[in-house]
Design a protein around this motif. Sequence first.
Motif, mmCIF file in Angstrom:
data_model
loop_
_atom_site.group_PDB
_atom_site.id
_atom_site.type_symbol
_atom_site.label_atom_id
_atom_site.label_comp_id
_atom_site.label_asym_id
_atom_site.label_seq_id
_atom_site.Cartn_x
_atom_site.Cartn_y
_atom_site.Cartn_z
ATOM 1 N N CYS A 613 -21.807 44.979 0.386
ATOM 2 C CA CYS A 613 -20.357 45.160 0.223
ATOM 3 C C CYS A 613 -19.630 43.821 0.149
ATOM 4 N N HIS A 614 -20.021 42.883 1.004
ATOM 5 C CA HIS A 614 -19.318 41.597 1.058
ATOM 6 C C HIS A 614 -19.572 40.752 -0.187
ATOM 7 N N ASN A 615 -20.680 40.999 -0.853
ATOM 8 C CA ASN A 615 -21.013 40.219 -2.043
ATOM 9 C C ASN A 615 -20.680 40.936 -3.344
ATOM 10 N N GLY A 616 -19.869 41.996 -3.239
ATOM 11 C CA GLY A 616 -19.350 42.632 -4.447
ATOM 12 C C GLY A 616 -20.203 43.723 -5.032
ATOM 13 N N TYR A 617 -21.185 44.202 -4.287
ATOM 14 C CA TYR A 617 -22.049 45.263 -4.795
ATOM 15 C C TYR A 617 -21.973 46.506 -3.902
ATOM 16 N N GLY A 618 -20.827 46.715 -3.320
ATOM 17 C CA GLY A 618 -20.640 47.895 -2.477
ATOM 18 C C GLY A 618 -20.059 49.068 -3.222
ATOM 19 N N TRP A 619 -19.432 48.787 -4.381
ATOM 20 C CA TRP A 619 -18.849 49.804 -5.242
ATOM 21 C C TRP A 619 -17.936 50.750 -4.455
ATOM 22 N N VAL A 620 -18.132 52.053 -4.604
ATOM 23 C CA VAL A 620 -17.202 52.999 -3.999
ATOM 24 C C VAL A 620 -17.295 52.973 -2.470
ATOM 25 N N VAL A 621 -18.460 52.642 -1.929
ATOM 26 C CA VAL A 621 -18.607 52.569 -0.473
ATOM 27 C C VAL A 621 -17.737 51.452 0.083
ATOM 28 N N ASN A 622 -17.791 50.288 -0.549
ATOM 29 C CA ASN A 622 -16.974 49.175 -0.090
ATOM 30 C C ASN A 622 -15.486 49.469 -0.248
ATOM 31 N N SER A 623 -15.120 50.122 -1.354
ATOM 32 C CA SER A 623 -13.708 50.465 -1.562
ATOM 33 C C SER A 623 -13.207 51.384 -0.460
ATOM 34 N N PHE A 624 -14.057 52.330 -0.063
ATOM 35 C CA PHE A 624 -13.655 53.263 0.990
ATOM 36 C C PHE A 624 -13.577 52.568 2.347
ATOM 37 N N LEU A 625 -14.621 51.802 2.697
ATOM 38 C CA LEU A 625 -14.653 51.149 4.007
ATOM 39 C C LEU A 625 -13.622 50.045 4.130
ATOM 40 N N SER A 626 -13.150 49.517 3.009
ATOM 41 C CA SER A 626 -12.195 48.406 3.031
ATOM 42 C C SER A 626 -10.753 48.843 2.855
ATOM 43 N N MET A 627 -10.501 50.141 2.813
ATOM 44 C CA MET A 627 -9.122 50.599 2.675
ATOM 45 C C MET A 627 -8.271 50.080 3.824
ATOM 46 N N ARG A 628 -7.048 49.730 3.513
ATOM 47 C CA ARG A 628 -6.208 49.051 4.487
ATOM 48 C C ARG A 628 -5.784 49.949 5.649
ATOM 49 N N PHE A 629 -5.815 51.254 5.474
ATOM 50 C CA PHE A 629 -5.385 52.099 6.589
ATOM 51 C C PHE A 629 -6.391 52.059 7.739
ATOM 52 N N TRP A 630 -7.626 51.561 7.481
ATOM 53 C CA TRP A 630 -8.582 51.416 8.567
ATOM 54 C C TRP A 630 -8.196 50.279 9.518
ATOM 55 N N VAL A 631 -7.449 49.297 9.009
ATOM 56 C CA VAL A 631 -7.216 48.075 9.784
ATOM 57 C C VAL A 631 -6.491 48.348 11.100
ATOM 58 N N PRO A 632 -5.336 49.035 11.104
ATOM 59 C CA PRO A 632 -4.690 49.310 12.405
ATOM 60 C C PRO A 632 -5.560 50.156 13.332
#
Length: 723
Positions: A613-632
Amino acid sequence: IENMAYASSSLLLLLLLLAMNSVESQSRVYASGSNLPLVDVIGDHRPSQEYAEKMEMAFSMIVDYFQNELPYIRHGLEVSCIQGYVNLANSTDQYNHSRLLRTLDAFGKLEAGLLEGNVVARGNYDECLDTGDTQYCLLTLDLSLAGGLIVPTEAICIPVECTVYDIEWATGELEKALALIGIPLKFNPPYCTTGEKPPYSAGAVAVLVVCSLFLCLIAVGTLYDMWLLFRKSFLSSEQRLDVQTEKTPLIVLSSSAKNPPSSRLSRFLVNIVQAFSLYKTLPAILSTAQPPSAISCINGMRVISMFWVIMGHVYVFASFSGTVANPLVILQEVVPSFTFQGVENALFAVDTFFFLSGLLTAYLTLREMHRRKGRFPFLPFYIHRYLRLTPSIAFVLFFFMFMTVYLSDGPYYSLTLDSASTYYNNCRSYWWTNLLYINNFYPSNANDGCIIWTWYLANDMQFFVVSPLMLILLYHSFPVGLASVGVFLVSCLAATAAISAHYKFAAGFGGQTAEYNNVSYGKPYCRIFPYLVGLLLGYLLYKKFAFRFKSKLLNLLLYLVLWALAAFFCLSVVYGLYGTLHGHPFNEAENVLYLTFSRLAWGIGLALVVFACHNGYGWVVNSFLSMRFWVPLSRLTFNAYLVHPIVLTVIYSSLRTGIYYTTITVSIYIVAAVVLSYAVAGVVAVCVEFPISNVEMAVFELLGVNLKSRSRVVKQTEDGERA
């Protein structure tokens, strides 16, 4: 009246005995202290005619025994207890019903579902106590039914004049009667309540004073910031309005911290006041901003793991609190199912936290060492860690110890911490071990500790303490640092294998015996593996290591292989025990291998996911795990872990009836537990964690210590990084 005083206690207990034996075809029961099987192995056969005739004969013998003993009842029960029944019989309630009749109506009666394990007769808690001058008591048999998950229970409603002595005398007479037919049953000491809360103890008063102090400080800090903002807006002729974007906090509040007083001491005092201000804590919690160098996918991973922990504990609390009305359905149909393996193995969610802790410790510390030109920040490294975690732990510990008893009321009130409970006495004896982070070693019996779920935090702190031994070596020489990690890894693997083989532990949730919990489950040398994997991954990400081939196709194929390996490691760990529930149990060697390498495999699987995910090969998984609503939500995860068992304790101890298990029902409880846990976590974060962290920053600033990378104060710079 005298006969009713005795018969109302004893005959309903006889019905409980019949209820237990009616589950003959569902489980195996063993009398305490003997090997007498009262109920046959799980199966589909029905009780035989011979068995029914035997029970009828036994019942007749017991009735005859009681008829012969009734003339001597007055010599067993206290006079005050009998007088209490007379008083109830001679009075009526507001509806002109006999109060004695209401007490009998409030008794626990056998319900449908005996063959599904429903052997808990809870009665009507509120009707009993509303009668007046009565107490609600729970009687449990000293039996182990279905692995201890089912405790035969009978609720009785008796006058307040009756004492524990009266109840134990009555149950003792019943034990004698049962012994005549060869059934050596024993009753546990009764639990009784009048529904009245105990007076506030000194500890409870102290907790309330601390809570009031925090609220006052929040009010003062917030009002001070409001006054500064009003003064600034009054004096300023123009006021710039920021347009909220995805890089700004969910709540945008400005503060006057940009114009501090000139002297360091006066600035410190202002920072202390503003540390509790909602103008500072809320933006810090609700901000969705992240620096470009952040490992964004770990936010979703952390929150989902916390959801997983809460889901698993919803099942655990329900199972061991006696609140499930059909427990044998869960044991026979739900637990063996393939999908339930994801619930049973929620234990690995904690290993996710260990992995993330090791990852962030290495990644952030190595960057800080680079900023300091190779010097390790020992003082802020350890002091900040202790001050970062301990205030919230201490607050939750003492709140749980002194205040939980006032938050619930119901038949399962004994789950909470009254002054006579084992939990309360354990906390009085061992609370200090939690604050020293040694509670996973002392007391030696894991269940004797206080807020026992914080064993995880003790492990995490111990990992943190030893991590510089590897981080310093990794920074200066990767081969030497890698060798140090390898030494830790091999040593701990050998220790785990030796312990598992010596004690012959079985893999899976069913193998979690008290001995396993004491010598293996909570010990750092058996849990450090995901943390070590996280340390190594943190080093690789710090060095910005990535597999890069000139051919895009080779890059794609490589990362697809990494994803396949990640899926293999994680899925085999979670679902690898499915066969053991369907006639293919592990042998001793397989148990040792699984217990030794499963957590290491889980950590490797997570590392491959984060690396991709960190190197740009996470595709939809990375997009989901990196959504900003997870941050708070990610910022609240630590407190959610601390408070969610208290939330579950309050929920289950307040229940009046049993929970009939269905997928929809348990899903509702899981969602409720998640929402309430995060809501309470938000309160603790706003009132305790973030203000104390801001005070810590102010103290370090006063002392001239630079703790830039760990600041809790969120400021937005032009490039969106957190200062």
